[in-house]
Write a protein that holds these residues in place. Structure first.
Motif, PDB file in Angstrom:
ATOM      1  N   ASP A 181      -5.491  27.126  15.143  1.00 37.67           N
ATOM      2  CA  ASP A 181      -5.658  28.564  15.321  1.00 37.67           C
ATOM      3  C   ASP A 181      -7.016  29.009  14.791  1.00 37.67           C
ATOM      4  OD1 ASP A 181      -4.096  31.347  15.782  1.00 37.67           O
ATOM      5  OD2 ASP A 181      -5.374  31.494  14.005  1.00 37.67           O
ATOM      6  N   SER A 182      -7.419  28.490  13.630  1.00 42.44           N
ATOM      7  CA  SER A 182      -8.690  28.903  13.041  1.00 42.44           C
ATOM      8  C   SER A 182      -9.876  28.459  13.887  1.00 42.44           C
ATOM      9  CB  SER A 182      -8.819  28.343  11.621  1.00 42.44           C
ATOM     10  OG  SER A 182      -8.947  26.929  11.631  1.00 42.44           O
ATOM     11  N   ALA A 186     -10.265  31.030  16.545  1.00 37.51           N
ATOM     12  CA  ALA A 186     -10.004  32.392  16.057  1.00 37.51           C
ATOM     13  C   ALA A 186     -10.890  33.436  16.715  1.00 37.51           C
ATOM     14  CB  ALA A 186     -10.170  32.443  14.542  1.00 37.51           C
ATOM     15  N   THR A 187     -12.126  33.080  17.042  1.00 37.33           N
ATOM     16  CA  THR A 187     -13.045  34.074  17.596  1.00 37.33           C
ATOM     17  C   THR A 187     -13.498  33.764  19.007  1.00 37.33           C
ATOM     18  OG1 THR A 187     -14.946  32.937  16.595  1.00 37.33           O
ATOM     19  CG2 THR A 187     -13.912  34.714  15.321  1.00 37.33           C
ATOM     20  N   LYS A 202      -4.300  38.922  14.857  1.00 39.79           N
ATOM     21  CA  LYS A 202      -4.817  37.899  13.950  1.00 39.79           C
ATOM     22  C   LYS A 202      -3.671  37.167  13.268  1.00 39.79           C
ATOM     23  CE  LYS A 202      -7.513  37.424   9.657  1.00 39.79           C
ATOM     24  NZ  LYS A 202      -8.208  38.161   8.588  1.00 39.79           N
ATOM     25  N   THR A 230      -2.352  34.920  10.073  1.00 39.33           N
ATOM     26  CA  THR A 230      -2.641  34.596   8.677  1.00 39.33           C
ATOM     27  C   THR A 230      -1.461  33.838   8.083  1.00 39.33           C
ATOM     28  OG1 THR A 230      -3.972  36.612   8.417  1.00 39.33           O
ATOM     29  CG2 THR A 230      -3.243  35.505   6.404  1.00 39.33           C
ATOM     30  N   TYR A 243       4.036  33.652   8.191  1.00 44.15           N
ATOM     31  CA  TYR A 243       2.715  34.124   8.605  1.00 44.15           C
ATOM     32  C   TYR A 243       2.804  35.553   9.105  1.00 44.15           C
ATOM     33  CZ  TYR A 243       4.709  32.296  13.015  1.00 44.15           C
ATOM     34  OH  TYR A 243       5.530  32.005  14.072  1.00 44.15           O
ATOM     35  N   SER A 281      -2.174  25.830  11.929  1.00 40.69           N
ATOM     36  CA  SER A 281      -3.100  26.799  11.332  1.00 40.69           C
ATOM     37  C   SER A 281      -4.540  26.387  11.572  1.00 40.69           C
ATOM     38  CB  SER A 281      -2.826  26.930   9.831  1.00 40.69           C
ATOM     39  OG  SER A 281      -1.533  27.421   9.581  1.00 40.69           O
ATOM     40  N   ARG A 282      -4.807  25.082  11.480  1.00 42.50           N
ATOM     41  CA  ARG A 282      -6.175  24.599  11.693  1.00 42.50           C
ATOM     42  C   ARG A 282      -6.639  24.866  13.117  1.00 42.50           C
ATOM     43  NH1 ARG A 282      -6.629  19.395  12.882  1.00 42.50           N
ATOM     44  NH2 ARG A 282      -4.935  18.830  11.459  1.00 42.50           N
TER      45      ARG A 282
END
Length: 578
Positions: A330-331, A334-335, A499, A501, A513, A327-328
């Motif tokens: 991916d964040s 993310a953009t 996205k 989540t 997720y 998750s980290r």
């Protein structure tokens, strides 16, 4: 290229034009939508009966590969090599290893792949060469040789240089004395893999010309092996005591690495529609972004190796930690930038034996669950040959059965220092690279249908039940489940660009997720344990469409609008309704 216990891996793609970062993660590119299938040629299929997989063997199985739904093959090194490290010691970058075949065989392979809509990414080893490469032969012949500066030499007149750690050497000493010119040469890996000197523009020019040679043949990309180590501080200063315990901090992303990448992009990669894969993303998020930010004209897709190193021993790992790591990363991307997702390759033991459960009761279920994870995360999935069957670790009992050079050298090292040999043997049963390199299991005939001769490494005895032929006939097999989930990813682009989540973050057993975009919202729920598990995802699913489940009888029970009870290693993919 990696040690038995430490590795740093990043997947990257080059030749990306400058773009609006806010839109970068949803910009559509073929390489984002690709499913990459890695082939270890030595163990894939032997066509001539010498016990070693070859190019003709791969050609004979192209229809099988096409049936998987994948559209990119990453091929491990096939160049001429004395095979100290199974092809990662290259003696001629423009020729084919005799064991694998001829250039005509390669041309036929490339043509056959392209006819089936499959692209080819070749492994490229340019941090080092073989000591049998002509460049090195000339380099060690004389201190005044024009090839001397193609490698890193330290004249013994000045005494021995400051210590450097070798990952594969018996003594872990990266400086090898050569009496011919009374000097030491540097080798971060095996002593038969001298490091190339990227500070020399003539060397860089030779490498770029060689890359163009393969691009002109029509290949679709390169994976640059160990490239984060290519740039070095050639004054070789003293490192702090104990640096080898975290050598990447000192070896990775050295001086001028970004200059070399930008030059490579300008001289080669920007001139062809190719994908480039680099091993190594540095030591921080900044390192990764410096290599992938579009306006730098270096790389445009990164892979975080932190996740694949999570299961460090057979006792298991924390699912919460696993979720946090993926998750980290991916964040972080993310953009802008792009991720790759994988849980196995030729430098890893088998995926189901490390991240899942390879017992007869749970092997198939956990293998399918892991496949679901890889194919539903944001990023380009990389999948290692044989994992589509749920192949497992072989766990050799005798050191004589192992073939991995790094394992054999470490065994000698442990003997030399009086190490705990039983502990060492138990460790390699779990983690050795040879676990992932046993021959692919095609059928239940002798040697799993891999070869009519004597295989270069033993076949896993479970081939009589775990093989392509048997799984083709079983609609609920790991193989057919893999095909189904790959088809889902190819059909639903929300699984590529949507996205991500994380749900139920603190659940110690379940990874849940959503993927949202393209006008759709998908829910993925995975039980990473051998026990029944429960999760409250906070999303109503009763009226949603179940797209995939790894149990033959379908979905788990739903206690209420958002509460799900999962059976051991259960995996579910839902398309949610508004």
């Amino acid at each position: 290229m990696r040690t038995l216990f430490i590795a740093f891996f990043a997947i990257t793609l080059l030749n990306c034009p400058q773009k609006n970062y806010a839109q970068e993660s949803t910009d559509k590119k073929w390489w984002k939508e690709a499913v990459v299938y890695q082939i270890y040629p030595r163990s894939f299929k032997d066509a001539n009966g010498d016990g070693v997989g070859d190019l003709q063997g791969i050609i004979s199985k192209l229809d099988y590969i096409k049936s998987l739904g994948v559209n990119v093959i990453w091929l491990n090194p096939i160049y001429s090599s004395p095979n100290d490290d199974n092809g990662y010691d290259v003696s001629d970058y423009r020729n084919i290893m005799k064991e694998f075949g001829t250039m005509d065989d390669f041309n036929a392979l490339l043509k056959g792949m392209h006819q089936r809509g499959i692209k080819l990414v070749m492994d490229l080893v340019v941090n080092h060469s073989s000591d049998e490469h002509e460049w090195f032969k000339q380099s060690r012949s004389s201190r005044t040789s024009p090839y001397r500066d193609y490698y890193h030499w330290w004249n013994a007149d000045k005494g021995k240089p400051n210590p450097r750690y070798s990952l594969f050497d018996v003594n872990h000493d990266a400086w090898r004395y050569d009496s011919l010119t009374n000097a030491y040469y540097l080798h971060y890996f095996s002593r038969k893999q001298p490091d190339l000197n990227w500070e020399n523009p003539k060397l860089r020019s030779e490498i770029y010309d060689m890359m163009k040679y393969w691009c002109e043949k029509g290949i679709d990309g390169f994976r640059l092996d160990a490239f984060q180590f290519a740039a070095k501080d050639t004054t070789f200063p003293k490192f702090p005591d104990g640096y080898e315990k975290n050598f990447s901090l000192y070896y990775a992303v050295g001086p001028h690495l970004h200059d070399y990448l930008q030059e490579m992009n300008k001289e080669v990669l920007s001139k062809y529609d190719v994908m480039s894969v680099a091993e190594g993303a540095g030591n921080s998020y900044k390192d990764a972004h410096d290599m992938v930010d579009a306006d730098r004209n270096e790389l445009n897709m990164a892979y975080a190796f932190e996740g694949v190193d999570i299961p460090s021993n057979p006792k298991g790992y924390s699912v919460i930690h696993f979720k946090e790591v993926f998750s980290r990363w991916d964040s972080v991307f993310a953009t802008k930038g792009w991720l790759s997702i994988f849980l196995a390759n030729h430098d890893q033991a088998r995926m189901v034996s490390r991240f899942g459960n390879d017992s007869p009761q749970f092997r198939e279920l956990s293998s399918k669950m892991l496949t679901t994870f890889i194919m539903t995360m944001r990023g380009t999935p990389y999948y290692y040959n044989g994992d589509e069957l749920g192949m497992t670790n072989i766990r050799f009992d005798k050191i004589e059965d192992y073939r991995d050079m790094s394992t054999l050298n470490e065994y000698k090292h442990q003997q030399n220092i009086g190490g705990d040999m039983q502990k060492f043997m138990d460790g390699i049963k779990y983690a050795c690279r040879d676990n992932g390199r046993t021959p692919l299991q095609w059928d239940a005939t002798k040697n799993a249908g891999f070869t009519s001769g004597t295989p270069w490494i033993k076949v896993n005895p479970n081939y009589k039940t775990i093989n392509v032929a048997a799984e083709e006939k079983d609609q609920n097999s790991c193989l057919n489940y893999f095909r189904k989930v790959v088809a889902l990813r190819n059909q639903h682009k929300v699984l590529v660009y949507g996205k991500y989540t994380l749900l139920d973050k603190k659940n110690p057993n379940v990874y849940a997720y959503t993927r949202e975009g393209e006008g759709k919202k998908m829910l993925i729920v995975l039980n990473f344990t051998a026990n029944t598990a429960q999760t409250d995802i906070g999303i109503a699913i009763k009226n949603s469409k179940l797209l995939a489940a790894n149990y033959a009888d379908g979905a788990a029970s739903v206690n209420n609008s958002s509460n799900i009870v999962l059976r051991p290693y259960e995996a579910l993919i839902y398309e949610l309704n508004d």
